[in-house]
Scaffold this motif. Structure first.
Motif, PDB file in Angstrom:
ATOM      1  N   LYS A   2       0.714  -1.369   0.186  1.00 63.11           N
ATOM      2  CA  LYS A   2       0.195  -0.113  -0.055  1.00 63.11           C
ATOM      3  C   LYS A   2       1.039   1.438   0.047  1.00 63.11           C
ATOM      4  O   LYS A   2       0.591   2.029  -0.742  1.00 63.11           O
ATOM      5  CB  LYS A   2      -0.961   0.260   1.252  1.00 63.11           C
ATOM      6  N   ARG A   3       1.979   1.168   0.638  1.00 67.97           N
ATOM      7  CA  ARG A   3       2.905   2.070   0.828  1.00 67.97           C
ATOM      8  C   ARG A   3       3.513   2.674  -0.611  1.00 67.97           C
ATOM      9  O   ARG A   3       3.806   3.833  -0.901  1.00 67.97           O
ATOM     10  CB  ARG A   3       4.166   2.013   1.899  1.00 67.97           C
ATOM     11  N   ALA A   4       3.893   1.646  -1.167  1.00 60.24           N
ATOM     12  CA  ALA A   4       4.245   1.716  -2.469  1.00 60.24           C
ATOM     13  C   ALA A   4       3.405   2.194  -3.569  1.00 60.24           C
ATOM     14  O   ALA A   4       3.779   3.365  -4.314  1.00 60.24           O
ATOM     15  CB  ALA A   4       4.880   0.329  -3.160  1.00 60.24           C
ATOM     16  N   ILE A   5       2.300   1.914  -3.354  1.00 59.47           N
ATOM     17  CA  ILE A   5       1.265   2.498  -4.116  1.00 59.47           C
ATOM     18  C   ILE A   5       1.118   3.952  -3.901  1.00 59.47           C
ATOM     19  O   ILE A   5       0.966   4.743  -5.034  1.00 59.47           O
ATOM     20  CB  ILE A   5      -0.198   1.918  -3.978  1.00 59.47           C
ATOM     21  N   TRP A   6       1.008   4.314  -2.495  1.00 58.97           N
ATOM     22  CA  TRP A   6       0.714   5.867  -2.239  1.00 58.97           C
ATOM     23  C   TRP A   6       2.062   6.633  -2.473  1.00 58.97           C
ATOM     24  O   TRP A   6       2.065   7.881  -3.148  1.00 58.97           O
ATOM     25  CB  TRP A   6       0.706   5.845  -0.743  1.00 58.97           C
ATOM     26  N   LEU A   7       3.173   5.963  -2.802  1.00 58.75           N
ATOM     27  CA  LEU A   7       4.575   6.645  -2.978  1.00 58.75           C
ATOM     28  C   LEU A   7       4.375   6.964  -4.615  1.00 58.75           C
ATOM     29  O   LEU A   7       4.849   7.999  -4.929  1.00 58.75           O
ATOM     30  CB  LEU A   7       5.649   5.786  -2.608  1.00 58.75           C
ATOM     31  N   ARG A   8       4.071   5.767  -5.279  1.00 56.59           N
ATOM     32  CA  ARG A   8       3.976   6.135  -6.784  1.00 56.59           C
ATOM     33  C   ARG A   8       2.978   7.219  -7.129  1.00 56.59           C
ATOM     34  O   ARG A   8       3.062   7.931  -8.123  1.00 56.59           O
ATOM     35  CB  ARG A   8       3.901   4.890  -7.530  1.00 56.59           C
ATOM     36  N   ARG A   9       2.014   7.062  -6.390  1.00 57.13           N
ATOM     37  CA  ARG A   9       0.725   8.023  -6.587  1.00 57.13           C
ATOM     38  C   ARG A   9       1.207   9.516  -6.282  1.00 57.13           C
ATOM     39  O   ARG A   9       0.848  10.501  -6.769  1.00 57.13           O
ATOM     40  CB  ARG A   9      -0.536   7.856  -5.887  1.00 57.13           C
ATOM     41  N   GLY A  10       2.008   9.675  -5.475  1.00 52.41           N
ATOM     42  CA  GLY A  10       2.498  11.103  -4.670  1.00 52.41           C
ATOM     43  C   GLY A  10       3.358  11.655  -5.859  1.00 52.41           C
ATOM     44  O   GLY A  10       3.419  12.688  -5.930  1.00 52.41           O
ATOM     45  N   VAL A  11       4.247  10.746  -6.473  1.00 50.00           N
ATOM     46  CA  VAL A  11       5.156  10.996  -7.472  1.00 50.00           C
ATOM     47  C   VAL A  11       4.404  11.913  -8.538  1.00 50.00           C
ATOM     48  O   VAL A  11       4.493  12.975  -9.078  1.00 50.00           O
ATOM     49  CB  VAL A  11       6.018  10.081  -8.034  1.00 50.00           C
ATOM     50  N   GLY A  12       3.215  11.271  -8.723  1.00 48.56           N
ATOM     51  CA  GLY A  12       2.221  11.713 -10.033  1.00 48.56           C
ATOM     52  C   GLY A  12       1.736  12.996  -9.649  1.00 48.56           C
ATOM     53  O   GLY A  12       1.516  13.959 -10.258  1.00 48.56           O
TER      54      GLY A  12
END
Lengths: 169, 185
Positions: A2-12
């Protein structure tokens, strides 16, 4: 995970925000003009008027849009300790006059902002205005007034426009 | 397969170059070399990435809405079409120019408000911005095709949209004898 998903979404999201702010800040320019001076009001001559000409020129923009003039002032009285300089004592009927707008300054220091819409002809927009300072009441000492007239207008970068503020007698 | 990230299209090197060109041209080149090229370059750069910016906004909304999504060529094409249409109208039709001036002024207002807070000056009111409505700027319109080119590969049709679970079908043996072996025959 979940953290990785949020991290990638954060980059966007960060990329989106950066592009939005950069392009917005880039396509607009704030034109500024400024005049700073001081004057002395004395018991013999308790008022003074300064006249200005604000000129907006652009080879491509036919009108100057809405701009603002900001007047800031600071009045000090020499040996004011016992003079009791108060809010009502200075500039009770002073201020900036632009067309039919009147701004009354009631404080010994302050700032007033006035919208303006200069009249234009052949890509030159000129606004004449004057700022009048006066002091009321019986005063024994001169009053020093420092003032700044600041004009600004926002436009898109491609216009190659200039804004100038001239003080004339 | 790697899942796509919302707004990832903005990280394409071509988009970064376009944004850099826009900033350089607006903040430096126009002042130093005013003329036809610098006058049009910002329009070209802006049109080259703005459709991808719009698409990125749609993707972010979709990803927050927890809907399954994948980068869509249809969204990209609609964004390019909308960008071209609005740009052309703003440059040629007075009511659209007026709307743009008010809209951009409102968008710019929070930045001006922040700047005034930092400088300790009074809060400004939202103001209409000035606009150069130059119809020759329409020469820059084909650069929306650059946005399509940059985003096209990323937006290849996918069988599995992001966010949906992948179902792995059992692998079937190719030859009948293998099938018998599986069944213990």
């Amino acid at each position: 995970m979940k953290r990785a998903i949020w991290l990638r979404r954060g980059v966007g999201m960060v990329a989106f925000g950066l592009v939005a702010v950069v392009s917005l800040a880039s396509c607009l320019a704030v034109l500024e003009a400024r005049h700073e001076d001081r004057m002395s009001l004395t018991p013999d001559r308790p008022w003074d008027t300064r006249r200005f000409s604000l000129r907006f020129h652009s080879p491509s923009v036919p009108d100057a849009g809405l701009g603002t003039i900001r007047l800031s002032w600071l009045a000090t009285e020499s040996s004011a300790v016992d003079a009791g300089l108060d809010d009502a004592g200075l500039l009770a009927d002073g201020g900036a006059f632009i067309d039919d707008l009147q701004v009354t300054a009631n404080f010994t220091n302050g700032t007033q902002e006035i919208p303006l819409l200069p009249g234009c002809s052949s890509n030159d927009c000129i606004q004449l205005f004057e700022v009048e300072f006066s002091m009321t009441g019986q005063r024994l000492r001169p009053v020093e007034v420092q003032y700044v007239v600041h004009a600004e207008s926002t436009l898109d970068k491609g216009s190659g426009a200039t804004l100038s503020l001239t003080n004339y007698p | 397969m790697r899942r796509p990230v919302a707004a990832e299209g903005l990280l394409h090197p071509g988009v970064l170059v376009a944004v850099a060109v826009l900033v350089f041209n607006d903040h430096f080149a126009k002042a130093h070399w005013p003329g036809l090229v610098t006058g049009k370059l910002s329009d070209v750069a802006g049109l080259a990435f703005f459709p991808l910016f719009l698409q990125a906004g749609v993707e972010l909304l979709q990803s927050f809405g927890r809907r399954s999504w994948s980068p869509s060529r249809r969204v990209l094409m609609l964004a390019a079409l909308a960008t071209a249409l609005v740009f052309a109208l703003v440059k040629t039709w007075a009511p659209a120019s007026e709307l743009y001036r008010v809209g951009l002024g409102l968008l710019h207002w929070p930045l001006a408000l922040l700047a005034s807070l930092l400088h300790g000056s009074p809060a400004p009111m939202p103001a209409r911005v000035m606009l150069t409505a130059d119809p020759t700027d329409l020469l820059a319109l084909p650069s929306v095709l650059v946005a399509l080119r940059l985003g096209w590969a990323r937006n290849e049709p996918r069988s599995q949209p992001s966010g949906s679970k992948q179902v792995h079908a059992p692998r079937l043996p190719r030859r009948p004898e293998q099938l018998y072996r599986l069944q213990g025959l």
